[in-house]
Design a protein around this motif. Structure first.
Motif, mmCIF file in Angstrom:
data_model
loop_
_atom_site.group_PDB
_atom_site.id
_atom_site.type_symbol
_atom_site.label_atom_id
_atom_site.label_comp_id
_atom_site.label_asym_id
_atom_site.label_seq_id
_atom_site.Cartn_x
_atom_site.Cartn_y
_atom_site.Cartn_z
ATOM 1 N N PRO A 271 0.799 -1.233 0.000
ATOM 2 C CA PRO A 271 0.000 0.000 0.000
ATOM 3 C C PRO A 271 0.829 1.280 0.000
ATOM 4 C CG PRO A 271 -0.977 -1.610 1.464
ATOM 5 C CD PRO A 271 0.330 -2.192 1.013
ATOM 6 N N ALA A 272 1.968 1.285 0.695
ATOM 7 C CA ALA A 272 2.793 2.494 0.735
ATOM 8 C C ALA A 272 3.350 2.842 -0.634
ATOM 9 C CB ALA A 272 3.936 2.317 1.736
ATOM 10 N N VAL A 273 3.571 1.845 -1.477
ATOM 11 C CA VAL A 273 4.074 2.087 -2.832
ATOM 12 C C VAL A 273 2.985 2.743 -3.678
ATOM 13 C CG1 VAL A 273 4.930 0.983 -4.935
ATOM 14 C CG2 VAL A 273 5.748 0.213 -2.695
ATOM 15 N N LEU A 274 1.775 2.184 -3.605
ATOM 16 C CA LEU A 274 0.643 2.797 -4.318
ATOM 17 C C LEU A 274 0.443 4.235 -3.851
ATOM 18 C CD1 LEU A 274 -2.819 1.271 -5.089
ATOM 19 C CD2 LEU A 274 -2.693 3.387 -3.780
ATOM 20 N N ASP A 275 0.550 4.457 -2.551
ATOM 21 C CA ASP A 275 0.348 5.793 -2.007
ATOM 22 C C ASP A 275 1.400 6.763 -2.541
ATOM 23 O OD1 ASP A 275 -1.214 7.361 0.117
ATOM 24 O OD2 ASP A 275 0.863 7.767 0.667
ATOM 25 N N TYR A 276 2.641 6.308 -2.673
ATOM 26 C CA TYR A 276 3.693 7.178 -3.218
ATOM 27 C C TYR A 276 3.397 7.581 -4.652
ATOM 28 C CZ TYR A 276 7.686 8.096 -6.167
ATOM 29 O OH TYR A 276 8.489 8.622 -7.133
ATOM 30 N N VAL A 277 2.970 6.623 -5.486
ATOM 31 C CA VAL A 277 2.700 6.960 -6.881
ATOM 32 C C VAL A 277 1.550 7.962 -6.969
ATOM 33 C CG1 VAL A 277 2.005 6.060 -9.136
ATOM 34 C CG2 VAL A 277 3.588 4.746 -7.715
ATOM 35 N N ALA A 278 0.524 7.777 -6.119
ATOM 36 C CA ALA A 278 -0.577 8.749 -6.098
ATOM 37 C C ALA A 278 -0.068 10.131 -5.681
ATOM 38 C CB ALA A 278 -1.672 8.267 -5.151
ATOM 39 N N ALA A 279 0.791 10.173 -4.669
ATOM 40 C CA ALA A 279 1.349 11.454 -4.222
ATOM 41 C C ALA A 279 2.182 12.095 -5.326
ATOM 42 C CB ALA A 279 2.198 11.241 -2.974
ATOM 43 N N HIS A 280 2.958 11.284 -6.028
ATOM 44 C CA HIS A 280 3.801 11.785 -7.123
ATOM 45 C C HIS A 280 2.956 12.461 -8.193
ATOM 46 C CE1 HIS A 280 7.498 11.274 -9.753
ATOM 47 N NE2 HIS A 280 6.567 11.663 -10.620
ATOM 48 N N GLU A 281 1.882 11.774 -8.611
ATOM 49 C CA GLU A 281 1.065 12.341 -9.685
ATOM 50 C C GLU A 281 0.267 13.549 -9.202
ATOM 51 O OE1 GLU A 281 1.932 11.508 -12.446
ATOM 52 O OE2 GLU A 281 2.996 9.698 -11.846
ATOM 53 N N VAL A 282 -0.218 13.519 -7.982
ATOM 54 C CA VAL A 282 -0.948 14.671 -7.447
ATOM 55 C C VAL A 282 -0.022 15.881 -7.328
ATOM 56 C CG1 VAL A 282 -2.024 15.574 -5.339
ATOM 57 C CG2 VAL A 282 -2.791 13.405 -6.310
ATOM 58 N N ALA A 283 1.245 15.637 -6.993
ATOM 59 C CA ALA A 283 2.197 16.749 -6.904
ATOM 60 C C ALA A 283 2.337 17.467 -8.241
ATOM 61 C CB ALA A 283 3.558 16.241 -6.428
ATOM 62 N N HIS A 284 2.062 16.754 -9.341
ATOM 63 C CA HIS A 284 2.112 17.392 -10.654
ATOM 64 C C HIS A 284 0.953 18.366 -10.855
ATOM 65 C CE1 HIS A 284 5.595 15.540 -12.333
ATOM 66 N NE2 HIS A 284 5.125 14.307 -12.260
ATOM 67 N N LEU A 285 -0.083 18.271 -10.037
ATOM 68 C CA LEU A 285 -1.143 19.275 -10.105
ATOM 69 C C LEU A 285 -0.622 20.641 -9.669
ATOM 70 C CD1 LEU A 285 -4.090 17.233 -8.507
ATOM 71 C CD2 LEU A 285 -3.740 17.699 -10.944
ATOM 72 N N VAL A 286 0.456 20.620 -8.881
ATOM 73 C CA VAL A 286 1.081 21.856 -8.399
ATOM 74 C C VAL A 286 2.246 22.248 -9.293
ATOM 75 C CG1 VAL A 286 2.183 22.990 -6.428
ATOM 76 C CG2 VAL A 286 0.422 21.239 -6.046
ATOM 77 N N GLU A 287 3.088 21.270 -9.613
ATOM 78 C CA GLU A 287 4.280 21.505 -10.442
ATOM 79 C C GLU A 287 4.302 20.453 -11.551
ATOM 80 O OE1 GLU A 287 6.508 23.876 -10.203
ATOM 81 O OE2 GLU A 287 5.907 24.779 -8.296
ATOM 82 N N LEU A 288 4.007 20.857 -12.778
ATOM 83 C CA LEU A 288 3.955 19.906 -13.886
ATOM 84 C C LEU A 288 5.351 19.716 -14.482
ATOM 85 C CD1 LEU A 288 1.773 18.198 -15.222
ATOM 86 C CD2 LEU A 288 1.544 19.956 -16.980
ATOM 87 N N ASN A 289 6.261 19.255 -13.613
ATOM 88 C CA ASN A 289 7.660 19.074 -13.994
ATOM 89 C C ASN A 289 8.311 18.226 -12.910
ATOM 90 O OD1 ASN A 289 8.400 20.868 -11.740
ATOM 91 N ND2 ASN A 289 7.605 22.500 -13.075
ATOM 92 N N HIS A 290 9.610 18.045 -12.975
ATOM 93 C CA HIS A 290 10.343 17.337 -11.920
ATOM 94 C C HIS A 290 11.418 18.255 -11.333
ATOM 95 C CE1 HIS A 290 8.546 13.691 -13.837
ATOM 96 N NE2 HIS A 290 8.430 13.356 -12.576
ATOM 97 N N SER A 291 11.046 19.483 -11.125
ATOM 98 C CA SER A 291 11.949 20.484 -10.557
ATOM 99 C C SER A 291 12.115 20.255 -9.058
ATOM 100 C CB SER A 291 11.361 21.875 -10.785
ATOM 101 O OG SER A 291 10.138 22.019 -10.062
ATOM 102 N N PRO A 292 13.089 20.923 -8.423
ATOM 103 C CA PRO A 292 13.212 20.833 -6.957
ATOM 104 C C PRO A 292 11.910 21.209 -6.246
ATOM 105 C CG PRO A 292 15.186 21.823 -7.875
ATOM 106 C CD PRO A 292 14.215 21.685 -9.018
ATOM 107 N N ALA A 293 11.157 22.156 -6.807
ATOM 108 C CA ALA A 293 9.885 22.543 -6.199
ATOM 109 C C ALA A 293 8.892 21.381 -6.217
ATOM 110 C CB ALA A 293 9.298 23.749 -6.928
ATOM 111 N N PHE A 294 8.925 20.606 -7.297
ATOM 112 C CA PHE A 294 8.049 19.432 -7.375
ATOM 113 C C PHE A 294 8.379 18.440 -6.273
ATOM 114 C CE2 PHE A 294 7.937 14.977 -8.710
ATOM 115 C CZ PHE A 294 6.575 14.787 -8.879
ATOM 116 N N TRP A 295 9.675 18.130 -6.117
ATOM 117 C CA TRP A 295 10.063 17.147 -5.115
ATOM 118 C C TRP A 295 9.811 17.651 -3.695
ATOM 119 C CZ3 TRP A 295 10.115 12.493 -6.640
ATOM 120 C CH2 TRP A 295 10.499 12.168 -7.941
ATOM 121 N N GLU A 296 9.796 18.940 -3.517
ATOM 122 C CA GLU A 296 9.437 19.486 -2.207
ATOM 123 C C GLU A 296 7.980 19.172 -1.878
ATOM 124 O OE1 GLU A 296 10.317 23.640 -2.124
ATOM 125 O OE2 GLU A 296 12.497 23.346 -2.287
ATOM 126 N N VAL A 297 7.120 19.244 -2.890
ATOM 127 C CA VAL A 297 5.718 18.893 -2.690
ATOM 128 C C VAL A 297 5.590 17.412 -2.333
ATOM 129 C CG1 VAL A 297 3.425 18.767 -3.735
ATOM 130 C CG2 VAL A 297 4.915 20.704 -4.257
#
Length: 230
Positions: free
Chosen positions: A175-201
């Motif tokens: 479940p924690a792996v699924l949760d990470y992928v969901a968090a990763h994609e949702v973070a793109h709603l804020v930053e549609l890139n893989h910038s340092p700002a994205f990883w901060e989210v």
């Protein structure tokens, strides 16, 4: 879908592409899927001629693949579901259901793999929708749609208009792996890139995500190797 005759016959998926200037043949190391890419205006007869010309290479490539590359799923198989190994067993009744460390599958045993896949997709949608909604609330955004695919190149994606797409096979991971992928994609709603700002989210809404990403890199291919139907 064309079939290259022989022993055994080989199913070939044709992929027409406007970018293709010539024929190219690829065998997936994940599941043995054979794909022939071809120009848009190429004829099927030309595709078969190309296949016959490369039959030796194709069959040798398929023979050289490890047996573990593809694992058909049926009654008696053991598959992971949310990180737990469950054995498929025949049962009476109408729906697929959990019972201890078994996954009970009613109906014709020949169709067990397809029935389990359908059950997993419903479970995956429930889990991914819940995780995506929770993470979206944490960043103050909303996604516009959520869809499931059986993608091999990526576990998820987020479009500029807020549509989320996930591989339904994520529900077999912990479940924690699924949760990470969901968090990763949702973070793109804020930053549609893989910038340092994205990883901060990602850091903020999913602490410890690096361990989950490492799990996918190490074990993700095993999820793709399960074949639920012919």
């Amino acid at each position: 879908m064309p079939v290259l005759p022989g022993s055994p016959p080989v199913e070939v998926h044709l992929r027409r592409s406007a970018r293709a200037r010539r024929f190219s043949l690829r065998v997936s190391r994940l599941d043995g899927k054979v794909t022939l890419s071809m120009p848009l205006r190429a004829r099927d007869g030309e595709a078969m001629e190309f296949l016959r010309g490369h039959e030796g290479w194709l069959r040798e490539t398929l023979r050289s693949m490890p047996e573990s590359a593809v694992r058909p799923v049926g009654i008696g198989s053991v598959i992971p579901v949310e990180g737990r190994d469950l054995r498929l067993a025949s049962a009476t009744g109408r729906g697929v259901r959990l019972e201890g460390d078994r996954l009970l599958v009613p109906g014709d045993p020949v169709a067990a793999g397809a029935r389990v896949a359908a059950w997993l997709k419903v479970l995956a949608h429930d889990r991914l929708a819940a995780a995506s909604t929770r993470h979206a609330g944490m960043v103050g955004r909303r996604y516009s749609a959520l869809a499931l695919r059986d993608t091999r190149s990526r576990w998820g994606s987020c479009s500029p208009d807020g549509r989320l797409m996930y591989s339904w096979r994520l529900v077999m991971a912990p479940p924690a792996v699924l949760d990470y992928v969901a968090a990763h994609e949702v973070a793109h709603l804020v930053e549609l890139n893989h910038s340092p700002a994205f990883w901060e989210v990602v850091d903020r809404i999913c602490p410890g995500w690096k361990a989950q990403r490492a799990w996918l890199h190490q074990h993700g291919q095993t999820l793709h190797r399960l074949r639920f139907q012919d």
